[in-house]
Design an enzyme around this catalytic site. Structure first.
Site, mmCIF file in Angstrom:
data_model
loop_
_atom_site.group_PDB
_atom_site.id
_atom_site.type_symbol
_atom_site.label_atom_id
_atom_site.label_comp_id
_atom_site.label_asym_id
_atom_site.label_seq_id
_atom_site.Cartn_x
_atom_site.Cartn_y
_atom_site.Cartn_z
ATOM 1 N N ASP A 57 0.719 -1.371 -0.075
ATOM 2 C CA ASP A 57 -0.081 0.088 -0.036
ATOM 3 C C ASP A 57 0.884 1.190 0.112
ATOM 4 O OD1 ASP A 57 -1.713 1.873 0.507
ATOM 5 O OD2 ASP A 57 -2.911 1.007 2.337
ATOM 6 N N ARG A 112 4.371 1.808 10.202
ATOM 7 C CA ARG A 112 4.392 3.158 9.334
ATOM 8 C C ARG A 112 5.411 4.126 9.916
ATOM 9 N NH1 ARG A 112 -2.330 3.556 7.913
ATOM 10 N NH2 ARG A 112 -2.167 1.595 7.091
ATOM 11 N N GLN A 127 -4.937 -4.070 12.133
ATOM 12 C CA GLN A 127 -6.306 -3.829 11.768
ATOM 13 C C GLN A 127 -6.767 -5.213 11.165
ATOM 14 O OE1 GLN A 127 -5.896 -0.361 8.918
ATOM 15 N NE2 GLN A 127 -5.672 -1.700 7.265
ATOM 16 N N ASP A 239 -14.803 6.603 4.407
ATOM 17 C CA ASP A 239 -14.418 6.437 5.679
ATOM 18 C C ASP A 239 -15.693 6.350 7.043
ATOM 19 O OD1 ASP A 239 -11.806 6.434 4.838
ATOM 20 O OD2 ASP A 239 -11.455 8.458 5.743
ATOM 21 N N GLU A 252 -11.675 7.979 13.244
ATOM 22 C CA GLU A 252 -11.839 7.162 12.135
ATOM 23 C C GLU A 252 -11.931 5.696 12.460
ATOM 24 O OE1 GLU A 252 -9.357 5.899 8.245
ATOM 25 O OE2 GLU A 252 -9.450 8.001 8.762
ATOM 26 N N SER A 255 -11.522 2.837 6.993
ATOM 27 C CA SER A 255 -11.521 3.344 5.480
ATOM 28 C C SER A 255 -11.706 1.919 4.376
ATOM 29 C CB SER A 255 -10.114 3.713 5.153
ATOM 30 O OG SER A 255 -10.020 4.283 3.929
#
Length: 338
Positions: A57, A112, A127, A239, A252, A255
Site C-alpha cells: 500500500d 508506518r 487492523q 471512511d 476514524e 477506510s
C-alpha cells in the site's frame, strides 16, 4: 505544542488488567460478527512483500516503507514491511478463487515509520483487512452503502455487548443508524472549515458518519484527504467516522471502498501523475481484468478498542514506542501506556 492531548478530568474506567481482558473480548467478538455479516473466511497474511510486485500500500504516496534485503533472495530484491494489505488482498482473492459475495479477512500488522505520533496514531498499525468479490453490477453507491450498513450492524452489536459487560463505562456510544454524506456535500455545508474541522462538526452532530468519495479534488480546488490512486475507486469509497466524546473529536474506525477497475485505475493514475505504475504486476492484472472486481477495507483494531473502552490515547490499548515527551505527559496525567 505537545503531541498529546489530555482531556480535562480524564481517568480510565478500567485498570491495566481489565483493559487487556476487554481488548481480547472486543477483538474476538467483532472479528466473528464481521465475518458473519460479510461472509468472510480468515486467511494468513504476510508481514512483508517484494517491492517490485506493486502489492504494498502506497498510502498517500509519500510515506517511506521500512525496507531490507535478504541473503536468501536476490540481492536486488528489495523487501518492504507492509503499510497495509489493500492491494495484496485482491491478489489473494484471485489466488484462492473466492466466489462472488464471499471473501477474506486477515489480521494485519504493519509499521508506518513516517506516521505522526499523537493520541490516535502510532508507528504500529493493527487492523482487520478484508476483501469481498463483487459482480460488475455491484459497482454502485447503493451497494457500497449496503456493505457499510452491514459493518455498522456489527459495530452496534459490539456496542450492546459493551453495555452488558461493562456497565461502568456508562451508556452506548452509537446511534441506531449511520449517516451518509460525500466530501463535496460536506464542503458545501461547512465551506469555511478545514477538512478535519468539517469531520469534527458532522460527527459531533450525527455521532456516526460514512464520509464518501475521498481522494479527488473538490470544487474548492483542494482534496478532502489523500488516497492512493490504485486501489479505491474515488467515486465509490468512504471512511466510517464516529464521535469520540473523550477527545471531543471525529474518530476514524475504518477506510473502505469499491476497488478500481481498469477504467478507474487509468483515470486515477493519470490524475496522480503516477502512470509509471502501470508496468507493475498488480496494475497489469487490474488493467487486463485478471483480478476479480472487489470491495474491501481496513478496520482498526486498536482504534476499535480505544473507542469502545473510552480511552484517551491509543497507547492505552496497544504496545508501541513513544517519544519521551509523550511518555512523560501520559505518566503525569495517569494515562497508562501498555
Amino acid at each position: 505544542m505537545s503531541k498529546v492531548f489530555v482531556p480535562e478530568n480524564y481517568h480510565s474506567q478500567l485498570n491495566l488488567i481489565e483493559t487487556e481482558v476487554a481488548i481480547k473480548m472486543i477483538k474476538d467478538y467483532f472479528e466473528r460478527r464481521l465475518s458473519e455479516e460479510l461472509r468472510l473466511t480468515r486467511v494468513s497474511a504476510p508481514l512483508f512483500l517484494l517491492k517490485n510486485t506493486g502489492l504494498n500500500d502506497d498510502l498517500n504516496g509519500t510515506e517511506r516503507p521500512v525496507a531490507f534485503n535478504s541473503y536468501e533472495l536476490n540481492n536486488d530484491d528489495e523487501i518492504e514491511i507492509i503499510h497495509s494489505l489493500a492491494k495484496w488482498k485482491r491478489d489473494a482473492l484471485y489466488r484462492y478463487g473466492f466466489e462472488p459475495h464471499t471473501g477474506l479477512y486477515t489480521d494485519m500488522n504493519a509499521i508506518r515509520r513516517d506516521e505522526t505520533i499523537d493520541n490516535l496514531h502510532s508507528m504500529y498499525v493493527d487492523q482487520w483487512d478484508w476483501e469481498l468479490v463483487i459482480k460488475p453490477e455491484d459497482r454502485t453507491v447503493d451497494f457500497f452503502k449496503q456493505t457499510v450498513k452491514k459493518i455498522y450492524k456489527a459495530l452496534l452489536d459490539l456496542d450492546f455487548l459493551m453495555i452488558r459487560h461493562y456497565p461502568k463505562l456508562d451508556k452506548g456510544l452509537l446511534p441506531e443508524k449511520i449517516f451518509f454524506i460525500t466530501t463535496q456535500e460536506l464542503e458545501d455545508v461547512y465551506p469555511d472549515l478545514t477538512p478535519k474541522e468539517r469531520e469534527r462538526a458532522i460527527t459531533k452532530a450525527k455521532k456516526a458518519v460514512c464520509l464518501m468519495k475521498i481522494g479527488d479534488t473538490l470544487k474548492s480546488g483542494i482534496k478532502h484527504d489523500g488516497r492512493a490512486p490504485d486501489y479505491d475507486d474515488w467515486t465509490l469509497n468512504g471512511d466510517i467516522l464516529v464521535y469520540h466524546p473523550i477527545l471531543d473529536d471525529a474518530f476514524e474506525l475504518s477506510s473502505m471502498g469499491v476497488r478500481v477497475d481498469a477504467k478507474a485505475l487509468e483515470e486515477q493514475l493519470k490524475k496522480a501523475h503516477a502512470e509509471e505504475h502501470t508496468e507493475l504486476p498488480y496494475h497489469q492484472n487490474v488493467l487486463n481484468n485478471v483480478y476479480p472486481l472487489s470491495i474491501g477495507g481496513g478496520i482498526g483494531q486498536s482504534r476499535l478498542c480505544m473507542f469502545f473502552l473510552k480511552k484517551a490515547h491509543i497507547g492505552e490499548v496497544q504496545a508501541s514506542l513513544w517519544d519521551e515527551d509523550t511518555m512523560r505527559i501520559c505518566e503525569e496525567n495517569d494515562i497508562h501506556l501498555l
